[in-house]
Design a protein around this motif. Structure first.
Motif, short mmCIF file in Angstrom:
data_model
loop_
_atom_site.label_atom_id
_atom_site.label_comp_id
_atom_site.label_asym_id
_atom_site.label_seq_id
_atom_site.Cartn_x
_atom_site.Cartn_y
_atom_site.Cartn_z
N ARG A 143 -0.34 -9.03 5.72
CA ARG A 143 -1.44 -8.42 6.93
C ARG A 143 -1.49 -7.23 6.55
O ARG A 143 -2.66 -6.27 6.73
N ARG A 144 -0.22 -5.98 6.41
CA ARG A 144 -0.20 -4.90 6.29
C ARG A 144 -1.25 -4.53 4.87
O ARG A 144 -1.99 -3.39 5.09
N GLY B 269 6.58 6.14 4.57
CA GLY B 269 6.70 4.85 5.28
C GLY B 269 5.32 3.87 5.30
O GLY B 269 5.59 2.86 5.80
N CYS B 270 4.29 4.30 4.67
CA CYS B 270 3.06 3.54 4.64
C CYS B 270 3.56 2.17 3.85
O CYS B 270 3.10 1.15 4.22
N THR C 278 0.82 -1.17 0.05
CA THR C 278 0.07 0.19 0.16
C THR C 278 1.01 1.26 0.00
O THR C 278 1.85 1.06 0.96
N MET C 279 0.63 2.19 -0.94
CA MET C 279 1.44 3.47 -0.88
C MET C 279 0.59 4.68 -0.99
O MET C 279 -0.41 4.79 -1.17
N GLN D 120 -12.83 -0.43 4.93
CA GLN D 120 -13.15 0.74 4.22
C GLN D 120 -12.87 0.70 2.58
O GLN D 120 -13.77 1.55 2.15
N ARG E 191 6.18 0.15 4.03
CA ARG E 191 7.35 -0.41 4.65
C ARG E 191 7.03 -1.88 4.99
O ARG E 191 6.16 -2.18 5.12
N LEU E 192 8.06 -2.49 4.73
CA LEU E 192 8.10 -4.04 4.87
C LEU E 192 9.55 -4.50 5.61
O LEU E 192 10.48 -3.67 5.72
N THR E 193 9.36 -5.78 6.15
CA THR E 193 10.65 -6.02 6.65
C THR E 193 11.40 -7.06 5.79
O THR E 193 10.79 -8.04 5.08
N GLU F 115 4.00 -10.75 7.27
CA GLU F 115 3.74 -9.22 7.56
C GLU F 115 3.02 -8.23 6.58
O GLU F 115 2.10 -7.72 6.91
N ALA G 145 -3.87 -5.78 4.12
CA ALA G 145 -5.13 -5.79 4.44
C ALA G 145 -5.80 -4.89 5.18
O ALA G 145 -6.97 -4.76 5.56
N MET G 146 -5.00 -3.79 5.65
CA MET G 146 -5.23 -2.85 6.66
C MET G 146 -6.62 -2.15 6.48
O MET G 146 -7.53 -1.65 7.36
N TYR G 147 -6.83 -1.78 5.20
CA TYR G 147 -8.12 -0.78 5.03
C TYR G 147 -9.20 -1.74 4.11
O TYR G 147 -9.98 -1.02 3.69
N THR H 32 13.67 -2.64 8.43
CA THR H 32 12.55 -2.07 7.70
C THR H 32 13.00 -1.33 6.58
O THR H 32 13.96 -0.59 6.50
#
Lengths: 281, 465
Positions: free
Chosen positions: A255-256, A223-224, A214-215, A263, A226-228, A252, A258-260, A233
């Protein structure tokens, strides 16, 4: 404003657009992406540069209609304009020195994998292109991919085109058959890139994945995305989007992404509802 | 006879419990009567100490004298002689540490409200001045400005006034930099910033938006395109994270991301296409102006509890006093001497559920001169939360330094530039603002843009002799 000079429907929900954007076309490289905003009220979304024509100043994007913004984009026609179109963003793929490569594309990811395969093919590398789709009705870019590869393997989950199985099955077989790849380039849904990385890991084959996080700005200021990677990071928009698939924390990242979800669903329904109203009028 | 009231004429403000639910401007500005009354507090000192405190050298006693006479448009013109963005500066400058800190009236009582007067005059002129902006006579030279933030806008304005053909390259879809994406609407209405930018356009400054210098074209490409000098005002946009466990749980934002979504993408509007979490319990880690902006925005986005988590004490807070005061009035809860140890998340949903913190005490001063926080053993506690906003600083984006051979940067990634001229190690390239200093203030960036414009003018004149 950035004019749509060509529009083509590739399958029921995937469209191709050629955009007049000379500043982007001038320096674009395989692996890079753009951020666009459909209109003044729109959100910023990242899309990969599928092709470019420096002389005409044109940039090709291919997108799947998955939510409110991509559906709105899909409704535009040749001659219409996009409000914003910025790029090229991200680091270009490092393709130099690769002699034999397997390029793996999943679904829409094939549109993103195609420029890499084409560039490698033009550089004289031997390219095995494995493209995966759910069924034969949604296969895109088959002729283009064929022209950009040494061998093309189009797989479908349900076997409706005759080659049943996942891209990982095809890749595994090619490796077991003794093909020695300098690198595997995997582009598609994160779950597919994760499984491709798991296939290559025991063989120690270098595996490059293109992370579709996601950007917002796409220039490294938030940093939206960001990943490991290997415990550190990283920002997909400036450090990537390409990373070593054996080092990425895919769970990770998934799951990031799927945050929104809630919405996005609401926005899409709201959009459908508006479309319906327009049709009723 | 001057008005000898020891206190500033107060400025009307929205009620704290009303304003913490909307994004409209908090401070409402002076009326003409209030402005005249306040202007009469100025003693019109001969040695003008206030001017020395202004990074762009606004002719303060002169403009205030015009305000006192009710000549507001003339006062605005006086400010415009040296400042490109008065409506912005009057609002966001830390006047208490600049012009107003030097005011003679501040010795016994409060200083003259220079910022409020500047703001009044700029707003008045914006609403009432009908004179057409004239395009200065062109001198035939082309210059480029990279970045449309406060440094770049000031530099562009000054060079345009000198007759240069100025092109500003901006990577985002809107010019203004931090004035647009960072500082919230309730402190700096975006319509005002846009008006200042439109004024520059009317003077002939060209803006190319959605343009990535360093990717679309490099600095060297711009020289090849015929730009004779280039100003780099690309800011310090790269956010730092805390490097604590759990930082990538969903609901952990950098302040830049949170504020960009809220301000630039207008996620505060219900029907915005850009999503944002409307969290109920939020902690903002950090104590600067950006942290205050993020906390006050979160409150306005409907949060019931908003904490500022800061590892030092109240007197060490780097934010402006006025902003701290406003934040407190609006119900922001301050947790001083508190350091975050770990972000706690729900393993099922992957959402933030808390922040594990540790109590600190202050020890001896460190290299920065501030007392160093030392952890108190066994003082760990957990704040229950659903979002964490990290506001512990930013550093310059590597894009330009990594694509410009010959441009020297220091180990913090800042461009090395002469403090007086902005001249860098690369011929014809000048730099200023946060790209040089690291994250600082709007007015310092404007001051740097101004000095660089003068130096670029001199450089081009000498080169063409």
């Amino acid at each position: 404003m950035y004019q749509i000079v060509k529009k083509k429907t590739l399958n029921s929900n995937t469209k191709l657009m050629v955009i007049d954007a000379p500043f982007v076309a001038k320096k674009a490289q395989p692996g890079q992406f753009i951020i666009l905003r459909v209109d003044e009220e729109g959100e910023r979304i990242p899309l990969t540069i599928a092709e470019y024509d420096r002389e005409k100043g044109h940039v090709t994007i291919i997108f799947q209609e998955v939510g409110a913004t991509t559906k709105k984009l899909g409704l535009l026609n040749e001659g219409d304009c996009l409000n914003d179109f910025v790029g090229p963003l991200g680091v270009a793929s490092h393709l130099e020195g690769l002699k034999k490569v397997a390029v793996v594309g999943g679904g829409l990811g094939c549109a993103i994998a195609y420029p890499q395969a084409k560039a490698l093919h033009e550089m004289g590398a031997e390219v095995d292109l494995i493209a995966g789709f759910r069924n034969k009705d949604i296969i895109i870019l088959e002729d283009e991919m064929k022209a950009a590869s040494t061998n093309l393997y189009v797989m479908t989950d349900d076997g409706s085109n005759g080659h049943k199985g996942f891209v990982t099955d095809a890749l595994k077989k090619l490796i077991e058959d003794g093909n020695q790849y300098d690198a595997v380039i995997a582009i598609g849904p994160m779950i597919m890139m994760k499984f491709v990385s798991e296939v290559t890991r025991p063989y120690g084959i270098k595996t490059i994945v293109s992370m579709n996080a996601t950007m917002v700005d796409g220039t490294g200021m938030c940093g939206c995305c960001r990943l490991t990677v290997n415990g550190e990071t990283k920002f997909a928009c400036v450090d990537g989007p390409d990373f070593d698939g054996h080092q990425v924390d895919f769970d990770e990242s998934m799951r990031r992404s799927a945050m929104y979800k809630a919405q996005e669903k609401e926005a899409t329904e709201h959009h459908e509802c508006n479309l319906h109203k327009m049709e009723v009028k | 006879m001057a008005n000898m009231n020891p206190k500033k004429c107060p400025m009307p403000e929205q009620d704290p419990n009303v304003r913490n639910k909307n994004f409209e401007e908090v401070a409402l500005g002076y009326t003409p009567e209030m402005a005249i009354e306040e202007a009469q507090r100025c003693l019109n000192c001969k040695h003008k100490p206030c001017v020395a405190g202004c990074p762009v050298g606004v002719k303060i006693p002169e403009f205030i004298a015009l305000v006192a006479e009710g000549k507001f448009i003339e006062a605005a013109a006086k400010i415009k002689e040296t400042s490109a963005l008065p409506a912005v500066c009057g609002r966001v400058c830390p006047q208490e540490s600049q012009c107003e800190s030097k005011c003679v009236r501040g010795i016994k009582g409060e200083p003259v409200a220079i910022g409020r007067l500047e703001r009044f005059v700029a707003d008045y002129a914006m609403a009432n001045d009908t004179t057409e902006i004239t395009v200065p006579e062109q001198n035939g030279h082309k210059v480029a400005v990279v970045g449309a933030g406060p440094a770049g806008l000031t530099c562009a304005g000054d060079l345009a006034r000198l007759g240069y053909k100025v092109t500003v390259f901006e990577v985002l879809h809107t010019a203004g930099g931090v004035l647009m994406y960072g500082i919230p609407e309730f402190r700096l209405p975006k319509a005002i910033v846009q008006k200042e930018i439109d004024n520059l356009k009317a003077m002939g400054v060209e803006f190319i938006l959605n343009f990535v210098v360093g990717r679309s074209e490099t600095i060297d490409d711009l020289f090849a395109d015929g730009y004779e000098a280039i100003f780099v005002g690309s800011g310090a946009g790269l956010p730092s994270f805390m490097n604590v466990p759990g930082e990538n749980y969903n609901g952990v934002y950098s302040a830049n991301e949170y504020l960009t979504r809220v301000n630039l993408m207008k996620a505060y509007k219900e029907d915005s296409a850009t999503p944002i979490l409307r969290a109920k319990r939020v902690a903002v880690v950090g104590g600067g102006n950006v942290a205050m902006d993020a906390a006050r925005s979160a409150k306005r986005m409907g949060a019931e509890e908003v904490y500022i988590v800061y590892r030092r004490g109240e007197s060490e807070l780097p934010a402006r006093l006025e902003e701290i005061h406003h934040a407190k009035e609006e119900g922001i809860i301050f947790k001083f001497l508190t350091a975050p140890l770990e972000v706690l998340g729900d393993e099922e949903t992957y959402m933030v559920k808390g922040l594990k913190c540790q109590q600190m005490e202050l020890g001896e001063p460190d290299a920065s001169g501030r007392r160093r926080p030392i952890p108190v053993e066994g003082s760990e506690f957990v704040l229950d939360l659903d979002a964490v906003i990290v506001s512990i600083g930013t550093s310059p984006n590597p894009l330009i330094r990594s694509t410009t051979p010959g441009l020297e940067t220091n180990k913090r990634g800042c461009i090395v530039a002469d403090e007086e001229t902005g001249l860098t190690s690369k011929e014809g390239v000048f730099a200023g603002g946060d790209a040089v200093t690291g994250a600082a203030t709007v007015i310092l960036a404007m001051g740097a843009g101004k000095k660089a414009a003068a130096a670029m003018h001199e450089y081009i004149q000498n080169k063409n002799k």
